[in-house]
Design an enzyme around this catalytic site. Structure first.
Site, short mmCIF file in Angstrom:
data_model
loop_
_atom_site.label_atom_id
_atom_site.label_comp_id
_atom_site.label_asym_id
_atom_site.label_seq_id
_atom_site.Cartn_x
_atom_site.Cartn_y
_atom_site.Cartn_z
N GLU A 92 -15.64 -56.20 -24.30
CA GLU A 92 -15.20 -56.66 -25.79
C GLU A 92 -14.39 -57.94 -25.63
O GLU A 92 -13.54 -58.12 -24.58
CB GLU A 92 -14.58 -55.53 -26.23
N CYS A 105 -9.15 -62.69 -27.81
CA CYS A 105 -8.45 -62.01 -27.10
C CYS A 105 -9.58 -61.52 -25.86
O CYS A 105 -10.82 -60.85 -26.47
CB CYS A 105 -8.05 -60.43 -27.85
N CYS A 112 -10.96 -49.54 -17.06
CA CYS A 112 -9.56 -49.82 -16.69
C CYS A 112 -9.00 -48.59 -15.77
O CYS A 112 -9.56 -47.34 -15.89
CB CYS A 112 -8.79 -50.05 -17.69
N CYS A 116 -3.55 -44.84 -19.14
CA CYS A 116 -2.66 -44.75 -20.16
C CYS A 116 -3.40 -43.96 -21.23
O CYS A 116 -4.51 -44.06 -21.68
CB CYS A 116 -2.44 -46.01 -20.99
N CYS A 119 -5.07 -45.27 -24.61
CA CYS A 119 -6.10 -46.25 -24.55
C CYS A 119 -7.45 -45.92 -24.47
O CYS A 119 -7.80 -45.03 -23.45
CB CYS A 119 -5.33 -47.36 -23.42
N1 SAH Z 1 -3.46 -53.46 -19.48
C1 SAH Z 1 -2.69 -54.39 -20.11
C2 SAH Z 1 -3.80 -55.45 -21.09
C3 SAH Z 1 -4.65 -54.56 -21.99
S1 SAH Z 1 -4.24 -53.30 -23.16
C4 SAH Z 1 -1.75 -53.67 -20.80
O1 SAH Z 1 -1.24 -52.66 -20.70
O2 SAH Z 1 -0.87 -54.70 -21.51
C5 SAH Z 1 -3.42 -54.43 -24.49
C6 SAH Z 1 -2.56 -53.78 -25.27
O3 SAH Z 1 -3.10 -52.83 -26.09
C7 SAH Z 1 -1.34 -53.04 -24.67
O4 SAH Z 1 -0.17 -53.08 -25.30
C8 SAH Z 1 -1.83 -51.67 -24.86
O5 SAH Z 1 -0.99 -50.65 -24.78
C9 SAH Z 1 -2.44 -51.80 -26.49
N2 SAH Z 1 -3.28 -50.61 -26.76
C10 SAH Z 1 -4.07 -49.91 -26.01
N3 SAH Z 1 -4.47 -48.67 -26.55
C11 SAH Z 1 -4.07 -48.98 -27.95
C12 SAH Z 1 -4.26 -48.03 -29.25
N4 SAH Z 1 -5.02 -47.00 -29.18
N5 SAH Z 1 -3.41 -48.63 -30.29
C13 SAH Z 1 -2.82 -49.58 -30.21
N6 SAH Z 1 -2.67 -50.18 -29.09
C14 SAH Z 1 -3.17 -50.02 -28.08
#
Ligand code: SAH
Length: 350
Positions: A92, A105, A112, A116, A119
């Site tokens: 994406e 972005c 990944c 987390c 995510c």
């Molecule tokens: N792996 C890197 C970059 C990708 S995630 C990182 O962790 O920063 C980019 C951002 O989107 C991160 O801050 C992540 O925590 C956030 N993100 C992921 N899932 C999300 C969700 N469901 N709602 C809001 N932000 C989210």
């Protein structure tokens, strides 16, 4: 096998074409065609001789990205592209038309590995790293669209799917190429890299001489909550990540951003805001609060607007630089991995 030159530095293109008798200065012309003019066919490089064009097409290819799905937000400000690469893998890419310019972005990995819990990118694990060329192809795809309306890409956020610092070499190469004057000449200050907190790579990046903005995905005010949300916290606990971020700020003179997703009843209470304020005190940093985009599979919910305001207020009272992320594209699943995940579910592409 033909060699893919997309994503190469100009000196690498020069070294690749030299054995075929093409002088070095042709490399710069080729780089400008592919990066600045979006040309992916040697035949269209009109300042090269016909013979050279045929020779190049015999030995080289230019692999870019194709759109497999596109979604636009109802206000037209956010567009999300599912872009497919040569091997059929898709990631994406999001265009956000902000008041200060066009921001793209980009993703850095297919899927990944970080796990987390909030995510969507990590739901099916990791498939592979993207190459520098594939990360670049995402920006250039959007730039080509913007060129049709006499606009271009102004800023880049490396916040799509994947952990950029787990794909370090390709991500750094991507940033160097996009900055080059034969490419888009984007200043390092206009690039933000977001990480879940890989400490050794944060230090490595600080010494790279690229003053990009670092964004740390903190998401919790203590180890207990952070470890529940982000498995990486067991390897690099919160205080170590913040110490590395401080070193980064000192080395580069750049203010670090801390992202903090607000999840109802998990990390959004007054006590969490106070704890966060204590952590932030005296740092060259600002906090970006992000009401979570609910991921249905995970059962995590977004707090009420009132709760978000309360949280922000507690930080403001304690003189912490804080902003609440502008809602963009939540109607088109612009949160990490959500479009790809939806398409995967619907049409089963991998
Ligand atoms: N792996 C890197 C970059 C990708 S995630 C990182 O962790 O920063 C980019 C951002 O989107 C991160 O801050 C992540 O925590 C956030 N993100 C992921 N899932 C999300 C969700 N469901 N709602 C809001 N932000 C989210």
């Amino acid at each position: 096998m033909k060699i893919d030159i997309f994503g190469m530095f100009v000196h690498e293109i020069a070294a690749s074409i030299q054995p075929y008798g093409l002088p070095k200065f042709r490399a710069e012309q080729i780089a400008k065609w592919i990066y600045q003019h979006g040309v992916d066919d040697f035949e269209n490089m009109t300042n090269l001789s016909k013979d050279h064009r045929v020779l190049l097409a015999e030995h080289f290819v230019i692999h870019t990205a194709l759109a497999q799905a596109i979604e636009k937000s109802t206000d037209g400000k956010t567009s999300k592209y599912l872009l497919r690469f040569h091997d059929g893998m898709a990631v994406e890419t999001v265009l956000m038309r902000q008041p200060y310019g066009n921001s793209v972005c980009v993703s850095t990995q297919v899927g990944c590995a970080m796990g987390c819990v909030f995510c969507a990118s990590t739901l099916n694990g990791i498939t592979r790293n993207l190459t520098a060329g594939e990360i670049l192809a995402q920006v250039l795809y959007v730039n080509k669209l913007l060129q049709q309306e006499q606009a271009h890409v102004n800023t880049i956020v490396i916040m799509g799917s994947g952990e950029p610092l787990a794909n370090y070499n390709h991500v750094v190469k991507f940033m160097r190429v996009i900055h080059a004057d034969y490419c888009l000449n984007i200043s390092y200050r206009s690039i933000t890299l977001s990480t879940s907190g890989l400490v050794p790579e944060i230090d490595q990046l600080a010494n790279e001489g690229l003053p990009v903005t670092l964004s740390i995905s903190l998401h919790a005010p203590n180890n207990e909550i952070r470890s529940e949300l982000m498995p990486i916290n067991n390897r690099y606990p919160l205080v170590e990540v913040m110490a590395a971020a401080n070193r980064y700020a000192q080395q580069t003179g750049r203010q670090v951003t801390y992202e903090y997703i607000l999840i109802a009843d998990v990390n959004d209470q007054a006590q969490h805001a106070k704890q966060l304020a204590t952590l932030m005190r005296g740092r060259l940093a600002n906090v970006n609060l992000i009401p979570v985009n609910s991921v249905i599979e995970r059962g995590l919910l977004r707090p009420s607007n009132k709760q978000v305001q309360l949280f922000e207020q507690i930080l403001l009272e304690r003189k912490i630089n804080v902003t609440v992320r502008r809602e963009m594209g939540s109607d088109i699943l612009a949160a990490c991995g959500q479009l790809r995940h939806k398409v995967l579910n619907e049409i089963n592409i991998d």
